[in-house]
Design a protein around this motif. Structure first.
Motif, PDB file in Angstrom:
ATOM      1  N   TYR A  85       0.842  -1.197   0.000  1.00 34.56           N
ATOM      2  CA  TYR A  85       0.000   0.000   0.000  1.00 34.56           C
ATOM      3  C   TYR A  85       0.872   1.239   0.000  1.00 34.56           C
ATOM      4  N   MET A  86       0.393   2.270  -0.705  1.00 32.78           N
ATOM      5  CA  MET A  86       1.106   3.538  -0.766  1.00 32.78           C
ATOM      6  C   MET A  86       0.234   4.614  -0.127  1.00 32.78           C
ATOM      7  N   PRO A  87       0.794   5.364   0.802  1.00 31.79           N
ATOM      8  CA  PRO A  87       0.000   6.430   1.422  1.00 31.79           C
ATOM      9  C   PRO A  87      -0.334   7.532   0.413  1.00 31.79           C
ATOM     10  N   ARG A  88      -1.568   8.005   0.495  1.00 34.08           N
ATOM     11  CA  ARG A  88      -2.021   9.069  -0.383  1.00 34.08           C
ATOM     12  C   ARG A  88      -2.593  10.199   0.458  1.00 34.08           C
ATOM     13  N   ALA A  89      -3.167  11.166  -0.216  1.00 34.43           N
ATOM     14  CA  ALA A  89      -3.668  12.358   0.454  1.00 34.43           C
ATOM     15  C   ALA A  89      -4.834  12.045   1.379  1.00 34.43           C
ATOM     16  N   GLN A  90      -4.970  12.830   2.414  1.00 34.18           N
ATOM     17  CA  GLN A  90      -6.074  12.792   3.374  1.00 34.18           C
ATOM     18  C   GLN A  90      -6.188  11.440   4.080  1.00 34.18           C
ATOM     19  N   GLY A  91      -5.044  10.817   4.358  1.00 36.30           N
ATOM     20  CA  GLY A  91      -5.031   9.583   5.140  1.00 36.30           C
ATOM     21  C   GLY A  91      -5.443   8.334   4.394  1.00 36.30           C
TER      22      GLY A  91
END
Length: 136
Positions: A85-91
Motif C-alpha cells: 500500500y502507498m500512502p495518499r492524500a487525506q489519510g
C-alpha cells in the motif's frame, strides 16, 4: 526431442516480459540470444537466462546439438502478485501490486522438426489423393 526450462516467480510484470518472449518465439537459439543481448528492456536478462538454461538442458541431458536448436515454445504466465500500500492524500492508502512472472521456454532440434513436418505434410497429401481417387 524437446528440452524445457522454467523460471518461476520472476519479479517482473508478465506484460513486459511477454514483449521479449514474443521476439524469440520460433527463432534459432543464436538469433534469439542476439535479440535478447541487444534489447534495452530489463526483462531481457531473465528471459536470456531461461533460454540458456533450456539450451544447457538440451545439450547436457539429451545430447542435442546446440547449433541446430530453435525455440519451439515460449510463454509467460502470471505468478502471484505482492500486495503493498502507498500512502495518499487525506489519510488514504492505494494498493500497489508487484506482479511476478513464470517464464517457460522449450527448445527442439530444427532438423528433426522439419523432418517431422515433412512427414505430416506427405501423409496429408496422400490422404487427400486417396479421398480424391475414391470420389472419382
Amino acid at each position: 526431442m524437446q528440452a524445457k526450462a522454467i523460471a518461476r516467480f520472476v519479479r517482473m510484470a508478465p506484460r513486459k516480459t511477454r514483449l521479449l518472449v514474443a521476439l524469440v518465439r520460433g527463432r534459432s537459439v543464436d538469433e534469439a540470444r542476439r535479440q535478447l543481448a541487444f534489447s534495452p528492456k530489463d526483462a531481457a536478462e531473465p528471459v536470456l537466462k531461461v533460454l540458456n538454461s533450456a539450451v544447457a538442458n538440451a545439450t547436457n541431458n539429451l545430447k542435442m546439438n546446440a547449433a541446430t536448436l530453435m525455440v519451439s515454445e515460449a510463454r509467460v504466465d502470471e505468478g502471484p502478485a505482492f500486495h503493498r500500500y502507498m500512502p495518499r492524500a487525506q489519510g488514504r492508502a492505494t494498493p500497489i501490486r508487484h506482479r511476478t512472472s513464470h517464464i517457460h521456454i522449450t527448445v527442439e532440434d530444427a532438423v528433426e522438426r522439419k523432418a517431422e513436418a515433412e512427414k505430416i505434410k506427405t501423409a496429408a497429401v496422400k490422404k487427400a489423393a486417396a479421398k480424391k481417387a475414391k470420389k472419382a
